[in-house]
Design an enzyme around this catalytic site. Sequence first.
Site, mmCIF file in Angstrom:
data_model
loop_
_atom_site.group_PDB
_atom_site.id
_atom_site.type_symbol
_atom_site.label_atom_id
_atom_site.label_comp_id
_atom_site.label_asym_id
_atom_site.label_seq_id
_atom_site.Cartn_x
_atom_site.Cartn_y
_atom_site.Cartn_z
ATOM 1 C CE LYS A 20 0.531 1.402 4.549
ATOM 2 N NZ LYS A 20 1.447 2.470 4.856
ATOM 3 N N GLY A 112 7.309 1.210 5.198
ATOM 4 C CA GLY A 112 6.076 2.001 5.223
ATOM 5 C C GLY A 112 5.084 1.558 4.160
ATOM 6 C CB ALA A 114 1.268 -2.344 4.850
ATOM 7 N N GLY A 115 4.304 -4.368 4.171
ATOM 8 C CA GLY A 115 4.661 -5.676 3.615
ATOM 9 C C GLY A 115 4.267 -6.837 4.520
ATOM 10 N N GLY A 116 4.566 -6.735 5.809
ATOM 11 C CA GLY A 116 4.219 -7.809 6.744
ATOM 12 C C GLY A 116 2.705 -7.957 6.851
ATOM 13 C CB SER A 117 -0.019 -5.446 7.165
ATOM 14 O OG SER A 117 0.537 -4.838 8.301
ATOM 15 C CG ASP A 150 -1.026 -0.625 8.031
ATOM 16 O OD1 ASP A 150 -1.806 0.294 8.339
ATOM 17 O OD2 ASP A 150 0.201 -0.469 7.889
#
Length: 303
Positions: A20, A112, A114-117, A150
């Site tokens: 995102k 920033g 939101a890769g993990g999310s 997120d």
Amino acid sequence: MKYNRNENIQKEITEKGYAKINLHLDITGVRADGYHSVSTVMQTVSLCDVLTLSDISLTDGEPHFSVSCNIAGVPCDEKNLAVRAALLLCECVGVSLTAKIDIQKNIPMAAGMAGGSADGAAVLRGLNSALGWPLSIDELCRLGARLGADVPFCIVGGTIYADGRGDMLHEFPKMPDCAIVVACEGEGVSTPWAYRLIDSVYGNFDGSVYAPREVAALKEALVDGNVRAVSENLYNVFEAPVLAERPVATKVKALMEEGGALRAMMSGSGPSVFGIFENDACAESAAKLLEGNGYRAYVCRTM
Ligand code: ATP
């Protein structure tokens, strides 16, 4: 128990976890639980991680998920949001599963975006689908919010206005299809560090000294489908303080604008920077300029 054991479980499933960007990100106050309340417009872009869940099966023992990843530094144990998502889904659905989770990571880490999310959301969607959709999208979002603010947005995607911790989603006019370049270089930013930094700059967001920006002009630009006006109305409260500490990200932003971006802006708590472009050729040439200067750049699209 929400899961019907007679349902056939799909053994393998591949899901994409999309990154995102924030078209707008501001703070509206600090909550009693210590979290900042945000006002944000998030946008899914086509840059994504690809998660393959294989050997999905029921077990009489404890649920267990093993992780492999193409990138060093991604936790491969229960700290990984993909694993935490899988365990939470099992608990909520009342089923004990084992599976392998392979993550092909393309989204820069601690950037920033939101890769993990995105990975956690992809696992929630993927496993829920493998089980025959025992949970609705709303239920998945409520579960996702327990993993991270997120995650609900990453489950739904598109263009969304969010408030609360960023987990309360509201419909918003869609961003028109356009070319985006994302570039990320330098040390990752830890989100708690970024919040401490902006607290010190903006006086802890005390309502008597800090007035959050409106999203009305951005909304109007989106309703009109006017990419240039969208670019003019981007805002990120983290940008000035974080860029002041990160000369590399500042250079990336300058190159993005030199390369022809209508506007470039840091995403989330940084240090990734995205640029909005009028056409693909312009985006490609800006990405080349960034790469020529030694920075990783990804050409993608709004989704
Ligand atoms: P956000 O924008 O949501 O704050 P971010 O893009 O800044 O997130 P992430 O890439 O999600 O940051 O990673 C932050 C930390 O989360 C990493 O340093 C890593 O230790 C941990 N992490 C856990 N699971 C994952 C995952 N599947 N992919 C990447 N990082 C993960």
